[in-house]
Design a protein around this motif. Structure first.
Motif, mmCIF file in Angstrom:
data_model
loop_
_atom_site.group_PDB
_atom_site.id
_atom_site.type_symbol
_atom_site.label_atom_id
_atom_site.label_comp_id
_atom_site.label_asym_id
_atom_site.label_seq_id
_atom_site.Cartn_x
_atom_site.Cartn_y
_atom_site.Cartn_z
ATOM 1 N N SER A 20 120.771 61.419 32.528
ATOM 2 C CA SER A 20 120.156 62.675 32.111
ATOM 3 C C SER A 20 121.222 63.606 31.551
ATOM 4 C CB SER A 20 119.432 63.349 33.280
ATOM 5 O OG SER A 20 118.679 64.457 32.833
ATOM 6 N N SER A 22 121.879 67.568 29.047
ATOM 7 C CA SER A 22 121.377 68.718 28.296
ATOM 8 C C SER A 22 121.253 68.403 26.813
ATOM 9 C CB SER A 22 122.318 69.913 28.485
ATOM 10 O OG SER A 22 123.637 69.581 28.106
ATOM 11 N N SER A 23 121.824 67.293 26.368
ATOM 12 C CA SER A 23 121.733 66.873 24.969
ATOM 13 C C SER A 23 120.444 66.095 24.727
ATOM 14 C CB SER A 23 122.927 65.983 24.610
ATOM 15 O OG SER A 23 124.134 66.685 24.728
ATOM 16 N N PRO A 24 119.939 66.058 23.507
ATOM 17 C CA PRO A 24 118.720 65.296 23.228
ATOM 18 C C PRO A 24 118.970 63.795 23.223
ATOM 19 C CG PRO A 24 119.582 66.248 21.205
ATOM 20 C CD PRO A 24 120.398 66.813 22.328
ATOM 21 N N ARG A 160 117.794 68.349 29.582
ATOM 22 C CA ARG A 160 116.698 68.343 28.619
ATOM 23 C C ARG A 160 116.213 66.947 28.233
ATOM 24 N NH1 ARG A 160 114.768 73.133 29.626
ATOM 25 N NH2 ARG A 160 116.027 74.869 28.866
ATOM 26 N N SER A 161 117.007 65.916 28.532
ATOM 27 C CA SER A 161 116.573 64.552 28.224
ATOM 28 C C SER A 161 116.991 63.626 29.357
ATOM 29 C CB SER A 161 117.146 64.069 26.889
ATOM 30 O OG SER A 161 118.532 63.821 26.970
ATOM 31 N N CYS A 179 112.588 60.285 28.007
ATOM 32 C CA CYS A 179 112.125 61.602 27.597
ATOM 33 C C CYS A 179 113.255 62.179 26.759
ATOM 34 C CB CYS A 179 111.840 62.491 28.809
ATOM 35 S SG CYS A 179 111.468 64.204 28.366
ATOM 36 N N ASP A 180 113.060 62.260 25.453
ATOM 37 C CA ASP A 180 114.163 62.628 24.563
ATOM 38 C C ASP A 180 114.395 64.126 24.459
ATOM 39 O OD1 ASP A 180 114.871 60.037 24.064
ATOM 40 O OD2 ASP A 180 113.728 59.864 22.201
ATOM 41 N N TRP A 181 113.402 64.940 24.842
ATOM 42 C CA TRP A 181 113.600 66.390 24.880
ATOM 43 C C TRP A 181 112.411 67.048 25.568
ATOM 44 C CZ3 TRP A 181 117.724 69.369 24.072
ATOM 45 C CH2 TRP A 181 117.526 70.758 24.059
ATOM 46 N N THR A 182 112.696 67.953 26.449
ATOM 47 C CA THR A 182 111.648 68.752 27.078
ATOM 48 C C THR A 182 112.246 70.057 27.577
ATOM 49 O OG1 THR A 182 109.935 68.813 28.791
ATOM 50 C CG2 THR A 182 111.984 67.692 29.365
ATOM 51 N N GLU A 183 111.424 71.098 27.591
ATOM 52 C CA GLU A 183 111.826 72.363 28.192
ATOM 53 C C GLU A 183 111.581 72.347 29.697
ATOM 54 O OE1 GLU A 183 113.358 74.828 26.596
ATOM 55 O OE2 GLU A 183 113.299 73.695 24.725
ATOM 56 N N PRO A 186 113.227 66.620 32.489
ATOM 57 C CA PRO A 186 113.108 65.293 31.890
ATOM 58 C C PRO A 186 113.105 64.171 32.912
ATOM 59 C CG PRO A 186 115.335 66.135 31.597
ATOM 60 C CD PRO A 186 114.517 67.264 32.152
#
Length: 223
Positions: A20, A22-24, A160-161, A179-183, A186
């Motif tokens: 996991s 913070s980068s996409p 985030r991912s 999950c490649d990006w979420t607010e 992830p």
């Protein structure tokens, strides 16, 4: 900006990686595993070739420690983190001195965990402890470990991912969930995907090997 686990199930020989950041799309760059060979995570200013090369070395008979020692000789290794577990359950880690922020690593038989830009340096050990205390399917154990990382503090900022890859007795990943990006979270997104995918995993393998034996899921065109 990343924390990860590479692990082997001593009962089934399955390998897995969970990561996991913070980068996409972190799992697209960092997670590598090959059935019967091992698992590798390449992170921190990521060089994906280290994951590919690590698996090649393990496939040729190098131990996790030997593979990591060779990868440490590559250019810019001072910036990289690489984790490996091999077919015997041996694990090894390289963390270069220029890894970002607070970085740390921990390992035991069948598992290695590491991270950078962490909230604190105890997170990888908390991950190892969680993995060793867990039971059941390797996918369940990886999810439990990633949740433990968050509980211990996770990254210095929000992740985030996330992704999880599993390999076992066939040449392709039996699960490759991302999950490649979420607010939102992830890791929980991947956990939700895993709960959906897990009951169908064996059927998807059967479909590939012998479609005539595969069950139907009742979707249009699937009879």
């Amino acid at each position: 900006m990343t924390f990860s686990i590479v692990a082997r199930c001593s009962k089934t020989g399955m390998f897995g990686v969970a990561v996991s950041s913070s980068s996409p799309a972190v799992a697209a760059r960092c997670a590598y595993a090959q059935a019967g060979v091992g698992a590798v995570a390449s992170q921190n200013i990521t060089d994906p070739t280290l994951g590919i090369r690590g698996l090649e070395l393990l496939a040729r008979g190098a131990s996790a420690a030997e593979a990591i020692a060779i990868l440490k000789r590559t250019t810019y290794s001072e910036y990289r983190q690489v984790l490996a577990v091999d077919a015997t359950g041996m694990s090894a880690i390289h963390s270069g001195p220029k890894a970002l922020g607070i970085w740390a690593e921990a390992r035991a038989e069948n598992v290695a965990c590491g991270g950078n830009l962490l909230a604190n340096d105890g997170i990888p050990q908390a991950m190892v402890n969680a993995f060793l205390a867990s039971e059941g399917h390797l996918g369940d154990r990886l999810i439990a470990t990633m949740r433990a990382a968050l509980k211990a503090g996770g990254e210095a900022g929000p992740v985030r991912s996330a992704g999880m890859k599993l390999v076992r007795d066939v040449s392709w990943p039996v699960a490759d969930l991302r999950c490649d990006w979420t607010e939102e979270c992830p890791i929980e997104q991947v956990a939700m995907l895993w709960e959906l995918y897990k009951p169908q995993l064996d059927a998807y393998v059967t479909r590939a090997i012998n479609p005539s034996d595969a069950p139907s899921y009742g979707v249009p065109g699937d009879e």
